[in-house]
Design an enzyme around this catalytic site. Structure first.
Site, PDB file in Angstrom:
ATOM      1  N   ASP A 101       0.753  -1.333  -0.034  1.00  0.00           N
ATOM      2  CA  ASP A 101       0.178  -0.175  -0.228  1.00  0.00           C
ATOM      3  C   ASP A 101       0.896   1.186   0.034  1.00  0.00           C
ATOM      4  O   ASP A 101       2.060   1.366   0.676  1.00  0.00           O
ATOM      5  CB  ASP A 101      -1.119   0.153   1.298  1.00  0.00           C
ATOM      6  CG  ASP A 101      -2.305  -0.278   0.969  1.00  0.00           C
ATOM      7  OD1 ASP A 101      -2.895   0.430  -0.039  1.00  0.00           O
ATOM      8  OD2 ASP A 101      -3.197  -0.997   1.605  1.00  0.00           O
ATOM      9  N   ASP A 203      -3.530   4.262  -2.281  1.00  0.00           N
ATOM     10  CA  ASP A 203      -4.631   4.332  -1.530  1.00  0.00           C
ATOM     11  C   ASP A 203      -5.191   5.714  -1.481  1.00  0.00           C
ATOM     12  O   ASP A 203      -4.414   6.703  -1.574  1.00  0.00           O
ATOM     13  CB  ASP A 203      -4.162   4.147   0.143  1.00  0.00           C
ATOM     14  CG  ASP A 203      -5.554   4.292   1.186  1.00  0.00           C
ATOM     15  OD1 ASP A 203      -6.234   3.516   1.109  1.00  0.00           O
ATOM     16  OD2 ASP A 203      -5.326   5.293   1.680  1.00  0.00           O
ATOM     17  N   GLU A 257      -6.678   2.843  -6.082  1.00  0.00           N
ATOM     18  CA  GLU A 257      -8.042   2.566  -5.293  1.00  0.00           C
ATOM     19  C   GLU A 257      -8.979   3.470  -6.012  1.00  0.00           C
ATOM     20  O   GLU A 257      -8.847   4.899  -5.661  1.00  0.00           O
ATOM     21  CB  GLU A 257      -7.837   3.175  -3.819  1.00  0.00           C
ATOM     22  CG  GLU A 257      -9.168   2.614  -3.155  1.00  0.00           C
ATOM     23  CD  GLU A 257      -9.080   2.752  -1.588  1.00  0.00           C
ATOM     24  OE1 GLU A 257      -9.789   2.493  -0.888  1.00  0.00           O
ATOM     25  OE2 GLU A 257      -8.271   3.718  -1.274  1.00  0.00           O
ATOM     26  N   HIS A 323     -10.388  -4.907   2.773  1.00  0.00           N
ATOM     27  CA  HIS A 323     -10.412  -4.555   4.320  1.00  0.00           C
ATOM     28  C   HIS A 323     -11.525  -3.557   4.640  1.00  0.00           C
ATOM     29  O   HIS A 323     -11.426  -3.156   5.840  1.00  0.00           O
ATOM     30  CB  HIS A 323      -9.012  -3.917   4.740  1.00  0.00           C
ATOM     31  CG  HIS A 323      -8.414  -2.997   3.940  1.00  0.00           C
ATOM     32  ND1 HIS A 323      -8.550  -2.822   2.587  1.00  0.00           N
ATOM     33  CD2 HIS A 323      -8.205  -1.591   4.395  1.00  0.00           C
ATOM     34  CE1 HIS A 323      -8.201  -1.590   2.203  1.00  0.00           C
ATOM     35  NE2 HIS A 323      -8.014  -0.862   3.131  1.00  0.00           N
ATOM     36  N   ASP A 324     -11.894  -2.736   3.368  1.00  0.00           N
ATOM     37  CA  ASP A 324     -12.825  -1.652   3.755  1.00  0.00           C
ATOM     38  C   ASP A 324     -14.196  -2.287   3.685  1.00  0.00           C
ATOM     39  O   ASP A 324     -15.088  -1.124   3.551  1.00  0.00           O
ATOM     40  CB  ASP A 324     -12.452  -0.345   2.880  1.00  0.00           C
ATOM     41  CG  ASP A 324     -11.329   0.274   3.205  1.00  0.00           C
ATOM     42  OD1 ASP A 324     -11.316   0.362   4.597  1.00  0.00           O
ATOM     43  OD2 ASP A 324     -10.583   0.993   2.436  1.00  0.00           O
TER      44      ASP A 324
END
Length: 548
Positions: A101, A203, A257, A323-324
């Protein structure tokens, strides 16, 4: 420019690891790098080719590592740089690449850049962040996604000014208009690329470009949130500079992202002749699922629309969980015990038979589900906790919110990986940093290793199938029976091969669509252990057939 074939990142199968919840090696209840190292053979056994690792940089953990205080060091809870080097070496020895990331829309307020920036208005680092001097009055409103008041401007008395934070107040936004900031970021990227990592996931990167004239937004901007927040001025200038300075000089992949506000935006990010990024992932599909359910027809329309827009050029990531997001099977399948395993396998079939690079979140290969949290004290996520406080402060319906986050909170996917039926699911020897899903005694790696028909072993078969058959990577996608409310059916065609994928997204048996025939076809894989009735799809059944 037509699409080119053969790049490794197009044929990759990406396995996302949330380090904090994967495996604890030192008994502090928090996953760490040595814990991941101890499970490298398991990761290899999955057949995946890339690991995407959520942030492991030094951080005070306001947002679980997405608030970075030192980009060139490892979070103490996770280990040391020597541990990282060992992890990278161990992955590469097993033929697995590592993507990290890159969190550079913002830093932590504990980063030395920000400490310097807030110390005085004349400090050389002042322009690394967005400041608004208070004598000019309050700055035009900007929305913060994580702040308890949803106000993205935070007053700082030290210099009588406000700083901008789109996320938590401990995550001040970096000012990408300053060339010095960009040079710092590119140096950080070179530091990790020189270590031998294989790519970057950018990100929140579509937020880095802001209109720093700070216009007042019109009424109703909330309905067009991404239009105002994402893909602002100079974004493509920044990405082309990043590509020229870093990405083009290393054999790395890059993924953003978010894919912007339109197909044109997405193509401008990822088309090869743009010389920016390799791929992006769009949220149109993943945002469909709500606690009230979702329309399969809508899901099909979204995926088909995006595939059509990228049929000739460009490349996208395929995903439904990370993860979100809450757990895959709880959002898009059926996590009741009767259907959890079979619907999880069906969703895995979908993700691994679509065009694009599949991104698959750790634990979903087991059919891990939402944990069923009921109290606000169960949660650790800053966004969840601050929204609860916001509702408390404004007289909102906290009971309704607790029900909603039981379905949707990011913490649903952040519970510890379920390794076995022992104490704390084999994740740790002590109380873990966040609660476990109570079903770990039945849903765990050890149990599924022993079951030939488990979600885990089915996932492994799917991975082998995709790796062995380029038709599933590059093949033309054609949707069948688009208005069917229960069945998602499509073909993939490549160099004389034609495969059919049929997926029942419902909890009941349904007939095979009228315009879909499996007569004379060869069944390649099915998520049921035994054959069913001809012309019928059982609850959540998934079948892949070779037609020619």
């Amino acid at each position: 420019m037509k699409r080119s074939y053969g790049q490794w990142w197009k044929e990759a199968i990406v396995y996302q690891i949330y380090p904090r919840s994967f495996k604890d090696s030192d008994g502090d209840g928090i996953g760490d790098l040595k814990g991941i190292i101890s499970r490298l053979d398991y990761i290899k056994s999955l057949g995946v080719t890339v690991v995407w690792l959520n942030p492991i940089y030094s951080s005070p953990n306001d947002d679980n590592g997405y608030d970075v205080s030192d980009y060139r060091n490892i979070m103490k809870e996770f280990g040391t740089m020597a541990d990282f080097d060992a992890l990278l070496k161990g992955l590469h020895a097993r033929g697995i690449k590592l993507v990290m990331d890159l969190v550079v829309n913002h830093s932590s307020d504990e980063h030395e850049w920000f400490r310097q920036s807030r110390s005085s208005r004349t400090n050389p680092y002042r322009n690394y962040y967005h400041w608004w001097n208070a004598e000019s009055g309050k700055p035009p409103y900007r929305y913060s996604l994580f702040d308890v008041n949803h106000d993205a401007w935070r007053y700082d008395s030290l210099t009588n000014a406000y700083y901008l934070h789109y996320f938590s107040r401990k995550q001040p936004d970096l000012n990408w208009e300053d060339p010095a900031v960009r040079r710092e970021v590119f140096d950080i990227m070179r530091f990790w690329a020189d270590k031998g990592i294989d790519g970057f996931r950018l990100d929140a990167f579509q937020f880095v470009a802001k209109d720093t004239t700070w216009p007042v937004w019109p009424q109703g901007w909330e309905e067009h949130f991404m239009k105002y927040y994402a893909m602002g001025p100079h974004l493509h200038d920044y990405l082309r500079e990043m590509n020229q300075e870093v990405l083009s000089r290393y054999p790395v992949m890059s993924v953003a992202e978010g894919a912007g506000n339109s197909f044109d935006d997405a193509h401008n990010l990822v088309d090869e002749d743009r010389k920016e990024l390799n791929m992006a992932y769009a949220f149109d599909a993943v945002d469909i699922a709500t606690s009230e359910g979702y329309s399969l027809v809508h899901l099909k329309e979204v995926f088909t629309r995006w595939d059509s827009a990228f049929a000739e050029k460009g490349w996208l990531a395929i995903f439904l969980a990370n993860h979100d997001q809450a757990r895959l099977v709880s959002r898009f399948g059926n996590d009741r015990p009767t259907f959890r395993a079979v619907s999880s396998k069906m969703l895995s079939t979908f993700l691994l038979t679509m065009r694009g690079t599949p991104f698959y979140y750790n634990g979903d290969e087991l059919g891990m589900s939402n944990p069923g949290f009921t109290k606000i004290s169960d949660y650790r996520d800053v966004a969840t906790l601050n929204e609860y406080r916001h509702l408390q402060n404004t007289g909102g319906d906290v009971a309704a919110y607790l029900k909603e986050i039981g379905f949707s909170s990011r913490d649903n996917s952040r519970t510890p990986m379920q390794w076995d039926a022992g104490v704390h699911a084999g994740f740790t020897r002590v109380k873990p940093w966040i609660g476990l899903n109570p079903n770990y005694s039945a849903v765990n790696v050890a149990a599924e290793e022993r079951d030939a028909n488990s979600c885990l072993n089915y996932f492994r078969r799917l991975v082998r199938l995709r790796k062995d058959n380029p038709v599933l990577v590059y093949g033309k996608y054609t949707l069948l029976d688009k208005d069917n409310p229960d069945v998602y059916a499509y073909t993939r065609e490549w160099k004389g091969m034609k495969w059919l994928v049929v997926l029942n997204f419902s909890s009941r048996a349904v007939p095979l669509p009228a315009d879909v025939s499996t007569a004379g076809a060869k069944l390649i894989i099915d998520n049921y252990a035994a054959p069913g009735k001809p012309g019928e799809l059982r609850a959540y059944e998934a079948g892949v057939y070779a037609l020619q």
